[in-house]
Design an enzyme around this catalytic site. Structure first.
Site, PDB file in Angstrom:
ATOM      1  N   SER A 364      41.510  34.502  46.800  1.00 37.80           N
ATOM      2  CA  SER A 364      40.781  34.982  47.974  1.00 37.80           C
ATOM      3  C   SER A 364      41.253  36.411  48.216  1.00 37.80           C
ATOM      4  O   SER A 364      42.435  36.648  48.409  1.00 37.80           O
ATOM      5  CB  SER A 364      41.092  34.119  49.193  1.00 37.80           C
ATOM      6  OG  SER A 364      40.589  34.746  50.350  1.00 37.80           O
ATOM      7  N   ARG A 365      40.315  37.365  48.170  1.00 36.64           N
ATOM      8  CA  ARG A 365      40.725  38.771  48.301  1.00 36.64           C
ATOM      9  C   ARG A 365      41.024  39.158  49.746  1.00 36.64           C
ATOM     10  O   ARG A 365      41.401  40.268  50.017  1.00 36.64           O
ATOM     11  CB  ARG A 365      39.645  39.681  47.699  1.00 36.64           C
ATOM     12  CG  ARG A 365      39.490  39.410  46.217  1.00 36.64           C
ATOM     13  CD  ARG A 365      38.704  40.462  45.484  1.00 36.64           C
ATOM     14  NE  ARG A 365      38.533  40.021  44.095  1.00 36.64           N
ATOM     15  CZ  ARG A 365      37.423  39.529  43.596  1.00 36.64           C
ATOM     16  NH1 ARG A 365      36.359  39.440  44.353  1.00 36.64           N
ATOM     17  NH2 ARG A 365      37.354  39.139  42.348  1.00 36.64           N
TER      18      ARG A 365
END
Length: 508
Positions: A364-365
């Site tokens: 998850s950025r």
């Protein structure tokens, strides 16, 4: 009978005053070719790209290709009733769908027509299907969590409001299940949910609707269906229509979640339309603008600035891979557009690890920004620990002698994997997740046999809720884990370990 001249004159006077010249000026064309959901029309020289047109049989169409001598129209509806030579009228309108509270709790097609037998959708609000995404200045960073209720997701690949998180994997690996659980977990949070089914079997969609109804989630959910038997034009516009309905709540200061299930089938429908329209094919026969097709859709997901009301639209696009081929054309395109991906691996799924998340590829950025402080503290290094565990596990399979430290890391890894398993539609509150992961990562499960991990977890959460309710409420309200709370939690775990040992001895 006598006529009164002044009465007649006054009536005529009134009619003259009320008279309005209503000339119906419309451009009219003629169908020169029709088939496979598309029509070529001659004569609509002033039609706009994306404008709605109307056929003689009442079917609608969308101007798709503007050519020199004709217009390529994609037919939204029954194209079998349209014949060569039929009249086509331009409407001057862009394709719009009904929005607002009227669509919640309904199962509809991409044009807003009901499919659930619940009567017509009465809404005086409409929104164009295609709108330009909000600009950089109109957004704010994603920092508000959107809880999925799934331990493995909320701990390792957290999703924030306004994020786009791709769910990717082979067929039958639990992609839709993650999204449905996320929708169920939004109960009571005020988040409006939209599930767009593109090219799905209608029996599958019916099961999903029934599941949502069973858990009380249909009250705040809209299901938009363009099934496998629907024509390609409807499958192509379905995600945009769903996005327009969700955006209505976003731009009115609300929060919305939309699931696109799945974009691989939408890309296939778009490829079919483009090839029928004689557009030049590119890689894997997809048209050159297939990237733009998905980017303009997914860029509409955003967390709006406070000036625009601070609403959010979170997107969970699903992409199906073939034989785990993540580097294929559509998967790589969508990975590059989204803010992270959850990769589901068939081997893990069949080995009983569900959700079958591959922690090495999943990311998850937005990271810790989308987690509550308590979860950030307990799950900080969990992803890296599990990735290291997978490498150790592969090394251990070679049959080499392992030292005590390595063996203990392996044992803890097996227990964490067991702890992260979660049953279908068994969502958990974020406080329960924090308690559970705290116990696992701090080594309190190291002496618990692997087959008893779930029983221990269930008993422990029940014990904290009943015996230490003040602690549970404090974590629930503050969403944080202070030193004082940690000390109290350690004491609670120590107490429960004794209770569990006594119960186990009694059972034996």
């Amino acid at each position: 009978m006598k006529f009164k001249a002044d009465e007649i004159a006054s009536v005529i006077q009134q009619e003259i005053e009320r008279f309005e010249s209503r000339i119906d000026v419309r451009e009219v064309g003629q169908v020169i070719e029709v088939g496979d959901g598309i029509a070529r029309v001659y004569g609509l020289s002033g039609v706009m790209a994306g404008e709605m047109v109307e056929f003689e049989n009442g079917a609608s169409g969308l101007a798709f290709n503007l050519e020199e001598n004709s217009v390529g129209v994609i037919i939204l509806g029954d194209y079998l009733g349209i014949e060569e030579g039929d009249e086509v009228r331009s409407t001057g309108r862009l394709l719009s769908v009904p929005v607002g509270e009227a669509v919640l709790g309904r199962v509809i097609d991409p044009l807003g027509n009901p499919l659930d037998g619940g009567g017509p959708i009465v809404s005086n609000q409409f929104r164009p299907v295609e709108t330009i995404a909000t600009g950089v200045a109109e957004r704010q960073p994603v920092k508000e969590p959107l809880q999925t209720g799934i331990k493995a997701v909320d701990a390792m690949t957290p999703i924030g409001r306004g994020q786009r998180e791709l769910i990717i994997g082979d067929r039958k690996t639990g992609k839709t299940a993650i999204c449905i659980d996320t929708i169920i977990n939004q109960k009571g949070t005020g988040v409006k949910c939209f599930y767009v089914a593109v090219g799905q079997k209608e029996s599958n969609v019916a099961n999903i609707v029934e599941t949502l109804r069973q858990f009380g989630a249909m009250d705040y959910t809209t299901v938009i269906v363009a099934g496998a038997s629907d024509p390609a034009p409807l499958q192509y516009i379905a995600p945009y229509a769903g996005c327009a309905m969700a955006e209505h709540f976003t731009f009115n200061g609300g929060h919305a979640l939309i699931v696109y299930d799945d974009l691989s089938k939408q890309a296939t429908a778009y490829r079919q339309l483009s090839l029928l329209m004689r557009r030049p094919p590119g890689r894997e026969a997809y048209p050159g603008d297939i990237f733009y097709c998905h980017s303009r859709l997914l860029e509409r997901a955003a967390k709006l600035s406070d000036e625009l009301g601070g609403g959010s639209l979170t997107a969970l696009p699903i992409v199906e891979t073939l034989e785990g081929e993540v580097s294929a054309y559509i998967p790589t395109n969508v990975i590059s557009i989204t803010d992270g991906q959850i990769y589901l691996q068939p081997d893990l799924f069949f080995a009983g690890q569900r959700p079958a998340i591959n922690v090495g590829i999943s990311v998850s950025r937005v990271g810790g920004n989308a987690q509550v402080p308590a979860m950030e503290k307990v799950a900080g290094g969990l992803r890296l620990d599990l990735s290291a565990f997978r490498e150790l596990e592969a090394f251990a399979q070679l049959g080499t002698e392992l030292d005590a430290a390595t063996q203990s890391r392996l044992d803890r890894g097996y227990r964490m994997i067991e702890l992260l398993k979660q049953g279908l539609h068994q969502t958990m509150t974020v406080t329960d997740q924090v308690l559970s992961i705290y116990a696992g990562t701090r080594g309190h499960l190291d002496k618990v046999p692997i087959n008893e991990v779930h029983a221990w977890e269930t008993g422990f959460l029940k014990y904290v809720r009943n015996q230490r309710s003040a602690l549970w409420r404090r974590i629930e309200e503050t969403k944080d884990l202070t030193n004082e709370s940690m000390a109290e939690l350690e004491a609670a775990i120590a107490e429960f370990q004794q209770v569990y040992a006594q119960e186990k001895a009694a059972r034996a």
